[in-house]
Design a protein around this motif. Sequence first.
Motif, mmCIF file in Angstrom:
data_model
loop_
_atom_site.group_PDB
_atom_site.id
_atom_site.type_symbol
_atom_site.label_atom_id
_atom_site.label_comp_id
_atom_site.label_asym_id
_atom_site.label_seq_id
_atom_site.Cartn_x
_atom_site.Cartn_y
_atom_site.Cartn_z
ATOM 1 N N ASP A 266 -21.043 40.535 15.238
ATOM 2 C CA ASP A 266 -21.529 40.699 16.520
ATOM 3 C C ASP A 266 -20.893 39.831 16.881
ATOM 4 O OD1 ASP A 266 -23.022 41.976 18.374
ATOM 5 O OD2 ASP A 266 -24.308 39.614 18.065
ATOM 6 N N SER B 171 -22.277 37.459 18.747
ATOM 7 C CA SER B 171 -23.224 36.625 19.046
ATOM 8 C C SER B 171 -24.538 36.008 18.295
ATOM 9 C CB SER B 171 -24.717 37.334 20.107
ATOM 10 O OG SER B 171 -25.839 36.712 20.420
ATOM 11 N N LEU B 172 -24.395 37.117 17.725
ATOM 12 C CA LEU B 172 -25.227 37.366 15.805
ATOM 13 C C LEU B 172 -23.899 35.970 14.886
ATOM 14 C CD1 LEU B 172 -26.602 37.824 13.000
ATOM 15 C CD2 LEU B 172 -25.506 40.342 12.740
ATOM 16 N N PHE B 173 -22.755 36.115 14.787
ATOM 17 C CA PHE B 173 -21.636 35.167 14.208
ATOM 18 C C PHE B 173 -22.234 33.859 14.415
ATOM 19 C CE2 PHE B 173 -18.083 32.818 13.279
ATOM 20 C CZ PHE B 173 -18.725 33.426 11.524
ATOM 21 N N TYR C 263 -24.932 32.244 15.692
ATOM 22 C CA TYR C 263 -26.405 32.173 15.458
ATOM 23 C C TYR C 263 -25.814 32.039 14.013
ATOM 24 C CZ TYR C 263 -29.556 33.712 18.881
ATOM 25 O OH TYR C 263 -29.671 33.585 20.195
ATOM 26 N N TRP D 27 -32.676 35.729 14.341
ATOM 27 C CA TRP D 27 -31.972 35.814 15.439
ATOM 28 C C TRP D 27 -31.884 37.064 15.939
ATOM 29 C CZ3 TRP D 27 -28.038 34.836 10.316
ATOM 30 C CH2 TRP D 27 -28.308 33.567 10.407
ATOM 31 N N VAL E 248 -31.404 38.565 19.826
ATOM 32 C CA VAL E 248 -29.803 39.004 20.170
ATOM 33 C C VAL E 248 -30.797 40.542 20.236
ATOM 34 C CG1 VAL E 248 -27.443 40.313 19.277
ATOM 35 C CG2 VAL E 248 -28.731 38.008 18.787
ATOM 36 N N VAL F 252 -28.818 43.369 11.582
ATOM 37 C CA VAL F 252 -28.690 42.318 11.661
ATOM 38 C C VAL F 252 -28.052 41.898 10.059
ATOM 39 C CG1 VAL F 252 -29.323 39.783 11.826
ATOM 40 C CG2 VAL F 252 -29.292 41.400 13.638
ATOM 41 N N ILE G 39 -25.585 42.574 8.525
ATOM 42 C CA ILE G 39 -23.914 41.923 9.354
ATOM 43 C C ILE G 39 -23.514 40.425 7.674
ATOM 44 C CG2 ILE G 39 -22.849 41.034 10.497
ATOM 45 C CD1 ILE G 39 -23.971 43.134 12.744
ATOM 46 N N VAL H 150 -20.799 40.055 5.378
ATOM 47 C CA VAL H 150 -20.095 38.749 6.350
ATOM 48 C C VAL H 150 -20.246 37.612 4.894
ATOM 49 C CG1 VAL H 150 -19.812 36.403 7.404
ATOM 50 C CG2 VAL H 150 -20.217 38.521 8.390
#
Lengths: 194, 194
Positions: free
Chosen positions: A149, A151-153, A155, B167, B171, B179, B182, B186
């Motif tokens: 996502d 937006s999440l990345f 942040y 976050w 979001v 969140v 993810i 990552v």
Amino acid sequence: MKDGVDRRSRILTTAGELFAARGVQTTTVREIGDAVGVLSGSLYHYFDSKEEIVLEIVSAFIGELRDRSLSVAASTSEPVSCLRELFAATTDVLLAHQDACLIYQNDATCLNTWPGFRPLADQMREIHLIWAGVVEDGVEAGHIRVEVDPSLFAYLAIDSICDSLNWSRSVDGVGFATVANICTEVLLSGCLNQ
Amino acid sequence: MKDGVDRRSRILTTAGELFAARGVQTTTVREIGDAVGVLSGSLYHYFDSKEEIVLEIVSAFIGELRDRSLSVAASTSEPVSCLRELFAATTDVLLAHQDACLIYQNDATCLNTWPGFRPLADQMREIHLIWAGVVEDGVEAGHIRVEVDPSLFAYLAIDSICDSLNWSRSVDGVGFATVANICTEVLLSGCLNQ
DNA sequence: GTCTATATTGAGATAGAC
DNA sequence: GTCTATCTCAATATAGAC
């Protein structure tokens, strides 16, 4: 006018160090005065309030971060290169505003209760949108994984680089620049395809 | 004894929400009393000080996080699986202690000035060492990139999962669990070889 | 166990002499 | 521009009646 640097600047620098080390609310105007070598009352010749001191420190940081981020986003079209440059530019700005960044990070809850912080919060949101836009382009171009996502990345990336400051002070033998670089590499390779 | 839950617990819960939302120092005992429906003085029948309230909330969180992390590290030998389980366990504990985690994150500078917080800071260091040890094993086994400093990655991982809480509130349409997942993906794929 | 009332302290900020 | 002195206020915490 003294010491080669004017007193007003000295107050900002010294107060920044104290705020960063012990928190905005924990640091008193008396402590700032002591550290500068002046009585607390004299601070009010230069500033209207303690809050004004904090805001001036933090706004210099956020303002520069926003300007640099905007110019990176405007000058580089390829999303992944642009993302890498955003990391680099952010690291660069933080180096010059370490105390301000620590204040912003560690006292965000407090700052957010001040009406005077609104415009700065807006600038931070702008910066966040710049990052998210670049990540979104990267996803559409097929270079960044769709599960990420944007937006999440944004942040994750911004907060991690800022946190690098704290970490580099805890992990010994590793400077901030190195820590920020490792963060950059992990996050970049973590979001790219294949 | 009321409302089905005893008053002491209600005070902890309500205070936790306020501390998490507005910060420890910004929240007054009067506000806590108001929110609970009791005069501020009455809080002192249950607690010796405001500080004690904060520490009890945060120590429940950190204690559980430490116990869970220890048991994960003890039960899983393969480093990468273990790392993945640490992410999952941490996410799980945070879900049950959201306010406490936000307090710990956002008021760390303040908490660190309290002598009573020392033991909890030690427990957090323990947790950090558990993660770093697992990452180190992964590097030695050749599964995690050598450029990834274990101690640093531990900070990055733990702080990111904790930040996920903040976050996920910014979001929209994405819950904390998503969140956190993810973030996990990552960071994991960012630290693994190839 | 909760209230009323208040003690106590420490902070930000100000007035006015020098 | 800095000091002395002090104001003001808000916050934590306490004492003791109910």
